[in-house]
Write an enzyme that holds these catalytic residues in place. Structure first.
Site, short mmCIF file in Angstrom:
data_model
loop_
_atom_site.label_atom_id
_atom_site.label_comp_id
_atom_site.label_asym_id
_atom_site.label_seq_id
_atom_site.Cartn_x
_atom_site.Cartn_y
_atom_site.Cartn_z
N LYS A 11 63.90 20.14 41.04
CA LYS A 11 65.01 19.46 40.35
C LYS A 11 64.86 17.97 40.64
CE LYS A 11 68.75 17.77 40.43
NZ LYS A 11 68.95 16.37 39.96
N CYS A 15 63.68 4.26 51.53
CA CYS A 15 64.44 4.80 52.65
C CYS A 15 64.05 4.13 53.97
CB CYS A 15 64.23 6.30 52.75
SG CYS A 15 62.50 6.75 52.88
N GLU A 42 65.34 14.89 54.20
CA GLU A 42 64.84 13.51 54.41
C GLU A 42 65.92 12.59 53.87
OE1 GLU A 42 62.12 12.77 55.99
OE2 GLU A 42 61.52 14.85 56.21
P1 NAD Z 1 71.28 11.43 46.10
O1 NAD Z 1 71.58 12.13 47.35
O2 NAD Z 1 72.40 10.91 45.30
O3 NAD Z 1 70.44 12.34 45.11
C1 NAD Z 1 69.23 12.95 45.51
C2 NAD Z 1 69.00 14.19 44.69
O4 NAD Z 1 70.02 15.13 45.02
C3 NAD Z 1 69.08 13.99 43.17
O5 NAD Z 1 68.11 14.81 42.56
C4 NAD Z 1 70.47 14.48 42.84
O6 NAD Z 1 70.59 14.96 41.52
C5 NAD Z 1 70.62 15.62 43.83
N1 NAD Z 1 72.01 15.99 44.13
C6 NAD Z 1 73.10 15.20 44.09
N2 NAD Z 1 74.19 15.93 44.41
C7 NAD Z 1 73.77 17.18 44.67
C8 NAD Z 1 74.41 18.38 45.08
N3 NAD Z 1 75.74 18.44 45.24
N4 NAD Z 1 73.66 19.48 45.29
C9 NAD Z 1 72.33 19.44 45.12
N5 NAD Z 1 71.66 18.35 44.71
C10 NAD Z 1 72.37 17.22 44.50
O7 NAD Z 1 70.27 10.29 46.52
P2 NAD Z 1 69.71 9.13 45.63
O8 NAD Z 1 70.80 8.13 45.48
O9 NAD Z 1 69.05 9.73 44.44
O10 NAD Z 1 68.54 8.55 46.57
C11 NAD Z 1 68.74 7.55 47.48
C12 NAD Z 1 68.86 8.13 48.87
O11 NAD Z 1 67.67 8.87 49.19
C13 NAD Z 1 68.95 7.05 49.92
O12 NAD Z 1 69.95 7.40 50.85
C14 NAD Z 1 67.58 7.08 50.58
O13 NAD Z 1 67.54 6.60 51.88
C15 NAD Z 1 67.22 8.51 50.49
N6 NAD Z 1 65.77 8.68 50.63
C16 NAD Z 1 65.28 9.21 51.80
C17 NAD Z 1 63.91 9.34 51.99
C18 NAD Z 1 63.34 9.90 53.27
O14 NAD Z 1 62.16 10.25 53.30
N7 NAD Z 1 64.12 10.01 54.34
C19 NAD Z 1 63.04 8.95 50.98
C20 NAD Z 1 63.57 8.40 49.81
C21 NAD Z 1 64.95 8.29 49.63
#
Ligand code: NAD
Length: 504
Positions: free
Chosen positions: A202, A311, A277
């Protein structure tokens, strides 16, 4: 809002042909199909706000079908029982196909996410190639061990033979974010497939285009039907349904810490395995004995690469007081020279942020910093026709309690403070709910190693930042996550350990 005029370059014919398809389907059990509801949603070029395609707005009905396909493909062994050398060949072929299509993939990533072309072309898409190559190699090296026991109650004349073997965990739900879509997707798919798992992917709702193209290439590489399934849609609908599904054995998630908590809740029904992550607020420390010119360039790259939507971005800068002015002025000079523009323009160094919603959020953080008493050394403006560009920003006069110091901004915004002694700065660096990454600039090996031992973060860089390789585990301590992506550690996320103990 500040004016920002830029040319709109044309995509290459390959990328344009993909965009011209307009509507993209889900991929389930080897076939492209619309969502069960027939609903779709649009994806936008964040620089202009123009629609560049539509994806399926999937819900639990689509997830049910995709999980059933992945379950069948796992249970009948078409992938998990394929000899490892064959699995390895297919993974290697996927890497080759990504590499052959690297220009198109980089352009699609730029159009969908906004990033400057060089970020995808020279860092992230090669990173995705590296993931499939690295885990192709590991597919043939999934080994258990033989274990000598002290069991003494076997029948007379019999012996005990005990060993472990590793088996794929089963059906994996992979949920990824929008900041670096293709490489983060590869970081889930490559180890999951190397282990013999099947996957339902997804992607993030605002950056699904390269996932569609990647899945096409995976099918072309010879991945059997049902092994990779793509279901597009919103997090609260498709993502939530995947995380809750009782047919899924494991969720591999990258995203925000807030969503990570929701995933945990959703996963508890069948106690599926979860790796997370999550976010970060990574400190970068510049000691007084550092190569200051290198530290200035390195600290600027650490926060401004990909518009700070990383991130592991080095978003908290701590400089020894004796070099604070030189370092912050140097970073501000670089920030002011960064050319903003459409990501497809080869001369662009920083594109827009992913969406207007996100640039507004970053703008609100900057405003809150100003209200709290921080000073703007440079940047701080929102710009562009769609209001999605944020000028590279450095804030000084910050205190540890400010939200700009504590929270992940996920934009090109650096908060800088001065320190006087190393113990003080280690405490400051550790004063965060996050523990993803960190960096120290010093010419003293002992200063560097002392910091590496003291910091609570999953990765420590000494005299560098974001040095990344498919072989290097990456992930967080504290609220930055559970488990690791990349490296041999990542493979273990997708394996179960079975102990066999026989009397013979
Ligand atoms: P997000 O948490 O809003 O979304 C991430 C994914 O989760 C998307 O595909 C979204 O559709 C899905 N999602 C959202 N709500 C959900 C739910 N209730 N159930 C299941 N899936 C759901 O994050 P974002 O804004 O897309 O990304 C930015 C974040 O990602 C930042 O906090 C960043 O630090 C983090 N990030 C972490 C790493 C790492 O390796 N630690 C790498 C890249 C990004």
């Amino acid at each position: 809002m500040t004016d920002l005029a830029f040319d709109l370059p044309s995509p290459s014919p390959h990328a344009q042909a993909f965009i011209d398809r307009r509507e993209h389907h889900n991929f389930i059990n080897g076939a492209w199909c619309p969502s069960v509801s027939g609903n779709t949603f649009e994806t936008l070029d964040p620089a202009t706000g123009e629609c560049i395609g539509s994806l399926q707005r999937s819900n639990s009905a689509d997830i049910d079908t995709a999980v059933a396909a992945a379950r069948e493909a796992f249970d009948d062994g078409r992938w998990s029982k394929m000899v490892p050398m064959e699995r390895a060949k297919i993974l290697w072929r996927i890497a080759d196909l990504i590499e052959e299509n690297i220009d198109e993939l980089a352009e699609l990533e730029t159009l969908d996410q906004g990033k400057a072309l060089y970020v995808g072309r020279w860092a992230e898409i090669p990173g995705a190639v590296g993931q499939f190559r690295y885990f192709s190699g590991l597919a043939t090296k999934i080994e258990g061990s033989t274990i000598p026991t002290s069991i003494s109650y076997q029948p007379e004349g019999k012996e005990v033979f005990a060993y472990t073997q590793k088996e794929p965990v089963g059906v994996v739900g992979a949920i990824v974010p929008w900041n670096s879509p293709l490489v983060l997707t590869a970081m889930k798919l490559a180890p999951a497939l190397a282990a013999g798992c099947t996957v339902v992917l997804k992607p993030a709702e605002n950056t699904s285009l390269t996932a569609v193209r990647l899945v096409e290439l995976m099918a072309e590489a010879g991945l059997p039907d049902g092994v990779i399934n793509l279901v597009c849609g919103y997090g609260a609908e498709a993502g939530q349904a995947l995380a809750e599904h009782s047919g899924v054995d494991k969720i591999a998630f990258t995203g925000s810490t807030a969503t990570g908590r929701r995933i945990l809740d959703a996963a508890k029904g069948n106690l599926k395995k979860v790796t997370l992550e999550l976010g970060g607020k990574s400190p970068v420390i510049v000691m007084d004995d550092a190569d200051i010119d290198a530290a200035i360039q390195g600290a600027a790259n650490a926060i401004f690469f990909n518009g700070g939507q990383v991130c592991i971005a080095g978003s908290r800068l701590y400089c020894h007081r004796s070099v604070f002015d030189r370092v912050t002025q140097g970073i501000a000079e670089i920030a002011r020279s960064i050319k903003l523009g459409h990501g497809l323009d080869q001369s662009t160094q920083m594109g827009p942020l992913v969406s207007r919603e996100h640039s507004s959020k970053v703008g609100e953080f900057i405003d809150s910093g100003k209200r709290d008493g921080a000073s703007i050394l440079c940047g701080g403006d929102i710009a562009g026709p769609n209001g999605t560009f944020v000028t590279p920003t450095v804030l000084t006069d910050v205190t540890p309690d400010m939200s700009i110091v504590r929270e992940e901004i996920f934009g090109p915004v650096l908060v800088a403070s001065a320190f006087d002694d190393p113990d003080e700065v280690i405490n400051a660096a550790n004063d965060s709910e996050y523990g993803l990454a960190s960096g120290v600039w010093t010419e003293s090996l002992s200063n560097g190693l002392r910091f590496a031992n003291a910091i609570r973060a999953g990765t420590v860089w000494i005299n560098g930042h974001a040095m990344y390789d498919a072989s290097l585990p990456i992930g967080g301590m504290k609220q930055s996550g559970w488990g690791r992506d990349s490296g041999q550690a990542a493979l273990e996320n997708y394996l179960e350990l079975k102990t066999v103990c026989a009397i013979h």
